[in-house]
Design a protein around this motif. Sequence first.
Motif, PDB file in Angstrom:
ATOM      1  N   TYR A   1      14.805  14.549  16.570  1.00  0.00           N
ATOM      2  CA  TYR A   1      13.452  14.882  16.144  1.00  0.00           C
ATOM      3  C   TYR A   1      13.358  16.353  15.735  1.00  0.00           C
ATOM      4  O   TYR A   1      12.822  16.689  14.676  1.00  0.00           O
ATOM      5  CB  TYR A   1      12.482  14.571  17.277  1.00  0.00           C
ATOM      6  CG  TYR A   1      11.033  14.897  16.992  1.00  0.00           C
ATOM      7  CD1 TYR A   1      10.279  14.074  16.155  1.00  0.00           C
ATOM      8  CD2 TYR A   1      10.414  16.001  17.568  1.00  0.00           C
ATOM      9  CE1 TYR A   1       8.944  14.358  15.895  1.00  0.00           C
ATOM     10  CE2 TYR A   1       9.088  16.287  17.311  1.00  0.00           C
ATOM     11  CZ  TYR A   1       8.352  15.472  16.474  1.00  0.00           C
ATOM     12  OH  TYR A   1       7.047  15.760  16.219  1.00  0.00           O
ATOM     13  N   GLU A   2      13.914  17.240  16.568  1.00  0.00           N
ATOM     14  CA  GLU A   2      13.856  18.662  16.252  1.00  0.00           C
ATOM     15  C   GLU A   2      14.703  19.000  15.031  1.00  0.00           C
ATOM     16  O   GLU A   2      14.341  19.872  14.232  1.00  0.00           O
ATOM     17  CB  GLU A   2      14.287  19.487  17.463  1.00  0.00           C
ATOM     18  CG  GLU A   2      13.279  19.445  18.594  1.00  0.00           C
ATOM     19  CD  GLU A   2      13.629  20.359  19.754  1.00  0.00           C
ATOM     20  OE1 GLU A   2      14.672  21.054  19.685  1.00  0.00           O
ATOM     21  OE2 GLU A   2      12.858  20.395  20.734  1.00  0.00           O
ATOM     22  N   ALA A   3      15.826  18.310  14.883  1.00  0.00           N
ATOM     23  CA  ALA A   3      16.667  18.542  13.710  1.00  0.00           C
ATOM     24  C   ALA A   3      15.924  18.154  12.431  1.00  0.00           C
ATOM     25  O   ALA A   3      16.033  18.821  11.398  1.00  0.00           O
ATOM     26  CB  ALA A   3      17.962  17.753  13.818  1.00  0.00           C
ATOM     27  N   GLU A   4      15.158  17.087  12.493  1.00  0.00           N
ATOM     28  CA  GLU A   4      14.378  16.649  11.331  1.00  0.00           C
ATOM     29  C   GLU A   4      13.332  17.703  10.968  1.00  0.00           C
ATOM     30  O   GLU A   4      13.129  18.007   9.792  1.00  0.00           O
ATOM     31  CB  GLU A   4      13.688  15.319  11.629  1.00  0.00           C
ATOM     32  CG  GLU A   4      14.631  14.125  11.689  1.00  0.00           C
ATOM     33  CD  GLU A   4      13.914  12.859  12.118  1.00  0.00           C
ATOM     34  OE1 GLU A   4      12.730  12.956  12.524  1.00  0.00           O
ATOM     35  OE2 GLU A   4      14.538  11.787  12.054  1.00  0.00           O
ATOM     36  N   GLN A   5      12.676  18.269  11.994  1.00  0.00           N
ATOM     37  CA  GLN A   5      11.680  19.299  11.733  1.00  0.00           C
ATOM     38  C   GLN A   5      12.338  20.533  11.120  1.00  0.00           C
ATOM     39  O   GLN A   5      11.814  21.141  10.182  1.00  0.00           O
ATOM     40  CB  GLN A   5      10.947  19.682  13.022  1.00  0.00           C
ATOM     41  CG  GLN A   5      10.370  18.515  13.806  1.00  0.00           C
ATOM     42  CD  GLN A   5       9.559  17.569  12.956  1.00  0.00           C
ATOM     43  OE1 GLN A   5       8.646  17.988  12.253  1.00  0.00           O
ATOM     44  NE2 GLN A   5       9.889  16.296  12.997  1.00  0.00           N
ATOM     45  N   SER A   6      13.493  20.904  11.641  1.00  0.00           N
ATOM     46  CA  SER A   6      14.206  22.075  11.144  1.00  0.00           C
ATOM     47  C   SER A   6      14.634  21.888   9.695  1.00  0.00           C
ATOM     48  O   SER A   6      14.572  22.811   8.891  1.00  0.00           O
ATOM     49  CB  SER A   6      15.445  22.335  12.006  1.00  0.00           C
ATOM     50  OG  SER A   6      16.181  23.416  11.513  1.00  0.00           O
ATOM     51  N   ALA A   7      15.065  20.669   9.366  1.00  0.00           N
ATOM     52  CA  ALA A   7      15.524  20.387   8.007  1.00  0.00           C
ATOM     53  C   ALA A   7      14.370  20.179   7.046  1.00  0.00           C
ATOM     54  O   ALA A   7      14.556  20.088   5.834  1.00  0.00           O
ATOM     55  CB  ALA A   7      16.425  19.152   8.007  1.00  0.00           C
ATOM     56  N   GLY A   8      13.169  20.083   7.597  1.00  0.00           N
ATOM     57  CA  GLY A   8      11.999  19.885   6.746  1.00  0.00           C
ATOM     58  C   GLY A   8      11.845  18.458   6.271  1.00  0.00           C
ATOM     59  O   GLY A   8      11.048  18.179   5.380  1.00  0.00           O
ATOM     60  N   THR A   9      12.614  17.542   6.892  1.00  0.00           N
ATOM     61  CA  THR A   9      12.528  16.146   6.471  1.00  0.00           C
ATOM     62  C   THR A   9      11.528  15.359   7.282  1.00  0.00           C
ATOM     63  O   THR A   9      11.133  14.271   6.913  1.00  0.00           O
ATOM     64  CB  THR A   9      13.897  15.468   6.604  1.00  0.00           C
ATOM     65  OG1 THR A   9      14.334  15.569   7.981  1.00  0.00           O
ATOM     66  CG2 THR A   9      14.910  16.136   5.710  1.00  0.00           C
ATOM     67  N   GLY A  10      11.130  15.945   8.425  1.00  0.00           N
ATOM     68  CA  GLY A  10      10.177  15.242   9.265  1.00  0.00           C
ATOM     69  C   GLY A  10       8.765  15.479   8.776  1.00  0.00           C
ATOM     70  O   GLY A  10       8.468  16.447   8.089  1.00  0.00           O
TER      71      GLY A  10
END
Length: 350
Positions: free
Chosen positions: A62-71
Motif C-alpha cells: 500500500y505504501e509503495a503504491e502511494q510512493s509510486a503515485g499509482t495509488g
Amino acid sequence: MSQKETPEPSAPHAPSEARSRHPRRVIVASAAVVALAMGGGSAWALDRFVIPHVAIANVSEYEAEQSAGTGTASEADATGATGVTGATDDDTTDASAVVTDTSLSSDSADISISTVTTGSGDATVTYYVADVSLTDATTLRSAFAQDSYGENITETTSDIAGDNAAIFAINGDYYGFRDTGIVIRNGVVYRDAGTREGLAFYRDGTVKVYDETATSADELVADGVWNTLSFGPAIVEGGETVAGIEDVEVDTNFGNHSIQGEQPRTAIGVIDENHLVFVVVDGRSPGYSAGVTMTGLAQIMEGLGATTAYNIDGGGSSTMYFDGQLVNDPLGTGEERGTSDILYIANPAA
C-alpha cells in the motif's frame, strides 16, 4: 500508557532464553473469558477490543503504491483516512556500517545504547537509553504488526522488527487498541480522528508536540510530517517537566487501568534536530526494576538533555530491540507482549 493487563506478580529478574512469539494470545483468551462472563455487552467488547479487524492487509504494498503515485486516495477505515503520497523506500546498503553489541555507526544513523541502574533493593530502577542521531529524518520509520493496518492486530516488537530488517526498534503507540487519534506513518495517512495531544516527526528533523484537534492529517502531511504518535502525555516541554502529568489518564476504556504510579514506560525525547533519545524503563519486578512515575520519567529525560519528551505505550509493551536481540527485560520475565506497531531504523548493512 495503555495498561491492557493487570500487573503481574513480582518475580526475580531472570531473563529467559526462550521468547514467546505470541504472548498476546494468552491475554486475548483471558479477555474473551471475562467478556463472556459479563454477558450483555460481551459480544461488543470482544468485537471492539479482541477480534482483529484488518483494514489494509498489505501495508508495504500500500505504501509503495502511494510512493509510486499509482495509488488513489481511498478509505482506510471508518474515520475517513486516505493514502497520501510521500512514503519512500531505501534499498541502498552501507558497506561501511559498523555494529557492536550496543552501537551502530553508519552514513544514515549513529546509535548508542546504554543501561542505567539506580537505587537499591525493591527501589531499584533499571532503564535503557538509545541515543540516536540521523542523517535523514525519514530513516526513522514505522511498521505495523503483521504488515496490516486495523484494530487488535498484534505481534511482538522483535517479530515486527525482524520482518522489517530493523537494527533498532521500540514499541509504538499501540494505535490499534483505540479508534481515535491521528495516524500518519511513513508519510501516509491512515486515520484522521484528532482527539488528544500527539507527537509529530517532520521530514526536516524537527519533532513537535501538537494538538490533534486543531489540525487535520492532510494538513500535517502538507506541512512535512513523516510520522505521528497518538498517546501521551508530553512530559517535558522547554526542557522542564510538564505540570500535572501525574493526573493524566490515557485509554481508561474497557480493559485498562490508570497509568499512574511506578510502571514500565517508553518515551521519546528530542535533543535537537535529527537527534533523539529513546528510553525504555522496566518495571513491576522488585529487586531488578520497580518502574517509574510520569515525573520520574520526565526527570530521566531532562537528565539526558531532552528539551521535549513524550510518553508512549508502556506496561508489558515497553520494549527495546537492537541487532536481533531484546535489549530490556519486560516485566522481569524475558517475554514480550504483542503490540500494534513499532518505530524502527533499518539495518544499513542489510
